[in-house]
Scaffold this active site. Structure first.
Site, PDB file in Angstrom:
ATOM      1  N   SER A   6      21.636  -6.155 -11.946  1.00  0.00           N
ATOM      2  CA  SER A   6      21.164  -6.278 -13.327  1.00  0.00           C
ATOM      3  C   SER A   6      20.099  -5.220 -13.577  1.00  0.00           C
ATOM      4  O   SER A   6      19.051  -5.220 -12.919  1.00  0.00           O
ATOM      5  CB  SER A   6      20.560  -7.660 -13.556  1.00  0.00           C
ATOM      6  OG  SER A   6      19.768  -7.611 -14.726  1.00  0.00           O
ATOM      7  N   HIS A  31      25.418  -4.637 -14.563  1.00  0.00           N
ATOM      8  CA  HIS A  31      25.171  -5.822 -15.398  1.00  0.00           C
ATOM      9  C   HIS A  31      24.075  -5.509 -16.421  1.00  0.00           C
ATOM     10  O   HIS A  31      22.974  -5.098 -16.063  1.00  0.00           O
ATOM     11  CB  HIS A  31      24.757  -6.981 -14.482  1.00  0.00           C
ATOM     12  CG  HIS A  31      24.596  -8.293 -15.186  1.00  0.00           C
ATOM     13  ND1 HIS A  31      25.650  -9.133 -15.449  1.00  0.00           N
ATOM     14  CD2 HIS A  31      23.497  -8.915 -15.664  1.00  0.00           C
ATOM     15  CE1 HIS A  31      25.207 -10.231 -16.055  1.00  0.00           C
ATOM     16  NE2 HIS A  31      23.902 -10.125 -16.199  1.00  0.00           N
ATOM     17  N   ASP A  33      21.814  -7.055 -19.464  1.00  0.00           N
ATOM     18  CA  ASP A  33      21.312  -8.280 -20.089  1.00  0.00           C
ATOM     19  C   ASP A  33      20.812  -7.988 -21.493  1.00  0.00           C
ATOM     20  O   ASP A  33      19.795  -7.317 -21.668  1.00  0.00           O
ATOM     21  CB  ASP A  33      20.175  -8.861 -19.232  1.00  0.00           C
ATOM     22  CG  ASP A  33      20.700  -9.470 -17.942  1.00  0.00           C
ATOM     23  OD1 ASP A  33      21.607 -10.317 -18.026  1.00  0.00           O
ATOM     24  OD2 ASP A  33      20.215  -9.081 -16.859  1.00  0.00           O
ATOM     25  N   MET A  35      19.211  -9.478 -24.730  1.00  0.00           N
ATOM     26  CA  MET A  35      18.434 -10.647 -25.193  1.00  0.00           C
ATOM     27  C   MET A  35      17.877 -10.351 -26.584  1.00  0.00           C
ATOM     28  O   MET A  35      17.381  -9.245 -26.827  1.00  0.00           O
ATOM     29  CB  MET A  35      17.282 -10.922 -24.236  1.00  0.00           C
ATOM     30  CG  MET A  35      17.739 -11.094 -22.788  1.00  0.00           C
ATOM     31  SD  MET A  35      16.371 -11.544 -21.730  1.00  0.00           S
ATOM     32  CE  MET A  35      17.144 -11.448 -20.106  1.00  0.00           C
ATOM     33  N   HIS A  64      26.165  -9.066 -20.664  1.00  0.00           N
ATOM     34  CA  HIS A  64      25.816 -10.488 -20.735  1.00  0.00           C
ATOM     35  C   HIS A  64      24.979 -10.693 -22.000  1.00  0.00           C
ATOM     36  O   HIS A  64      23.814 -10.300 -22.042  1.00  0.00           O
ATOM     37  CB  HIS A  64      25.045 -10.852 -19.457  1.00  0.00           C
ATOM     38  CG  HIS A  64      24.482 -12.240 -19.429  1.00  0.00           C
ATOM     39  ND1 HIS A  64      23.599 -12.654 -18.458  1.00  0.00           N
ATOM     40  CD2 HIS A  64      24.672 -13.312 -20.238  1.00  0.00           C
ATOM     41  CE1 HIS A  64      23.269 -13.922 -18.678  1.00  0.00           C
ATOM     42  NE2 HIS A  64      23.901 -14.341 -19.759  1.00  0.00           N
ATOM     43  N   MET A  66      22.763 -12.773 -24.456  1.00  0.00           N
ATOM     44  CA  MET A  66      21.912 -13.970 -24.585  1.00  0.00           C
ATOM     45  C   MET A  66      21.327 -13.901 -25.981  1.00  0.00           C
ATOM     46  O   MET A  66      20.171 -13.512 -26.189  1.00  0.00           O
ATOM     47  CB  MET A  66      20.821 -13.949 -23.502  1.00  0.00           C
ATOM     48  CG  MET A  66      21.353 -14.315 -22.128  1.00  0.00           C
ATOM     49  SD  MET A  66      20.280 -13.737 -20.795  1.00  0.00           S
ATOM     50  CE  MET A  66      20.943 -12.086 -20.607  1.00  0.00           C
ATOM     51  N   MET A 135      24.927 -19.566 -14.779  1.00  0.00           N
ATOM     52  CA  MET A 135      23.517 -19.213 -14.621  1.00  0.00           C
ATOM     53  C   MET A 135      22.909 -20.036 -13.489  1.00  0.00           C
ATOM     54  O   MET A 135      23.040 -21.265 -13.458  1.00  0.00           O
ATOM     55  CB  MET A 135      22.726 -19.501 -15.906  1.00  0.00           C
ATOM     56  CG  MET A 135      23.041 -18.596 -17.095  1.00  0.00           C
ATOM     57  SD  MET A 135      22.975 -16.830 -16.754  1.00  0.00           S
ATOM     58  CE  MET A 135      21.272 -16.589 -16.252  1.00  0.00           C
ATOM     59  N   ASP A 173      24.615 -15.739 -11.656  1.00  0.00           N
ATOM     60  CA  ASP A 173      23.537 -14.851 -12.123  1.00  0.00           C
ATOM     61  C   ASP A 173      22.185 -15.553 -12.027  1.00  0.00           C
ATOM     62  O   ASP A 173      21.970 -16.571 -12.701  1.00  0.00           O
ATOM     63  CB  ASP A 173      23.846 -14.465 -13.575  1.00  0.00           C
ATOM     64  CG  ASP A 173      22.862 -13.469 -14.168  1.00  0.00           C
ATOM     65  OD1 ASP A 173      21.939 -13.041 -13.465  1.00  0.00           O
ATOM     66  OD2 ASP A 173      23.037 -13.128 -15.359  1.00  0.00           O
TER      67      ASP A 173
HETATM   68  C1  DX5 Z   1      18.436 -13.623 -16.584  1.00  0.00           C
HETATM   69  C2  DX5 Z   1      19.458 -12.508 -16.438  1.00  0.00           C
HETATM   70  C3  DX5 Z   1      19.727 -12.057 -15.050  1.00  0.00           C
HETATM   71  C4  DX5 Z   1      18.516 -11.565 -14.302  1.00  0.00           C
HETATM   72  C5  DX5 Z   1      18.821 -11.567 -12.851  1.00  0.00           C
HETATM   73  O1  DX5 Z   1      18.457 -14.056 -17.885  1.00  0.00           O
HETATM   74  O2  DX5 Z   1      20.695 -12.924 -16.981  1.00  0.00           O
HETATM   75  O3  DX5 Z   1      20.779 -11.105 -15.028  1.00  0.00           O
HETATM   76  O4  DX5 Z   1      18.110 -10.326 -14.712  1.00  0.00           O
HETATM   77  O5  DX5 Z   1      17.668 -11.182 -12.188  1.00  0.00           O
HETATM   78  P1  DX5 Z   1      17.292 -11.765 -10.742  1.00  0.00           P
HETATM   79  O6  DX5 Z   1      18.404 -11.365  -9.806  1.00  0.00           O
HETATM   80  O7  DX5 Z   1      16.001 -11.106 -10.450  1.00  0.00           O
HETATM   81  O8  DX5 Z   1      17.196 -13.257 -10.879  1.00  0.00           O
HETATM   82 ZN    ZN Z   2      22.507 -11.631 -16.704  1.00  0.00          ZN
END
Ligand code: DX5
Ligand code: ZN
Length: 213
Positions: A6, A31, A33, A35, A64, A66, A135, A173
């Protein structure tokens, strides 16, 4: 095990080099993220930054979402041709329709389940999905502690996938490291996301990815 680092834990001041380094280091997916500050209490990157990531990545993107308005964000990221777009089932009234929309854009559809959401909630979507992301932390931040109940959830999801004769992959994840990766493999998990484990590894990204594999 397939590995999707990620980039949330990458150094955003040197993002292109970071992305090149994980791809050269043998990762399988990048990956991303996304948000929106509403669905989760954090704000990350949009299509302008991710298009720069897509230019240098030699591995496919795993986006991903969110966010609150999934359809709007699918339309924003679709032109970047990611391998997967995943959206949270908790935030979507019409998941079946959105899955079909994502596939019609030439992208593999995936749904994400928060720690409290049972795998049975998506049983009747499994034949239309290419991946389910479980998750193993509450979404929003990197570097959190792994929630162990995801192991039982992955096993239950695996039997549902087999029951429905689906080819759907399982991704986990959050809080993944070299200690919990083998129990995830045994539970039927195909892909793990790892942010802080890869980007903070003292021996570099390649060694981190190798150790998870
Ligand atoms: C959290 C994200 C993850 C996160 C994973 O909302 O979806 O992808 O960045 O990070 P680690 O591996 O540090 O938990
Ligand atoms: Zn993620």
């Amino acid at each position: 095990m397939l590995i999707a680092p990620s980039i949330l834990s990458a150094d955003f001041g040197h993002l292109a080099n970071e992305v090149k380094a994980i791809c050269d280091g043998g990762c399988d997916f990048v990956h991303v993220d996304v948000m929106d500050g509403h669905f989760v209490p954090n704000l990350t990157i949009g299509p302008v930054v991710v298009s720069s990531v897509a230019k240098v990545a030699t591995k496919p993107l795993d986006v991903h979402l969110m966010v609150e308005n999934n359809t709007f964000f699918v339309d924003l990221f679709a032109p970047l041709k990611p391998e997967f777009i995943s959206f949270h089932i908790e935030e979507e009234k019409h998941p079946h329709r959105l899955i079909q929309k994502i596939r019609s854009l030439g992208i593999r559809p995936a749904v994400v389940l928060n720690p409290h959401t049972p795998p049975e909630a998506i049983e009747f979507l499994l034949e239309d999905l290419d991946m389910v992301l479980l998750m193993s932390v509450n979404p929003g931040f990197g570097g959190q502690k792994f929630i162990p109940s995801v192991v039982e959830k992955a096993k239950r999801l695996k039997s549902l996938i087999e029951k429905r004769n689906s080819e759907c992959l399982i991704e986990v994840d959050g809080g993944v490291n070299s200690e919990n990766v083998s129990i995830l493999k045994e539970a039927g998990v195909d892909i793990v996301v790892a942010g802080s484990y890869v980007f903070n590894h003292p021996d570099g990204y390649q060694k981190a990815i190798e150790s998870l594999k």
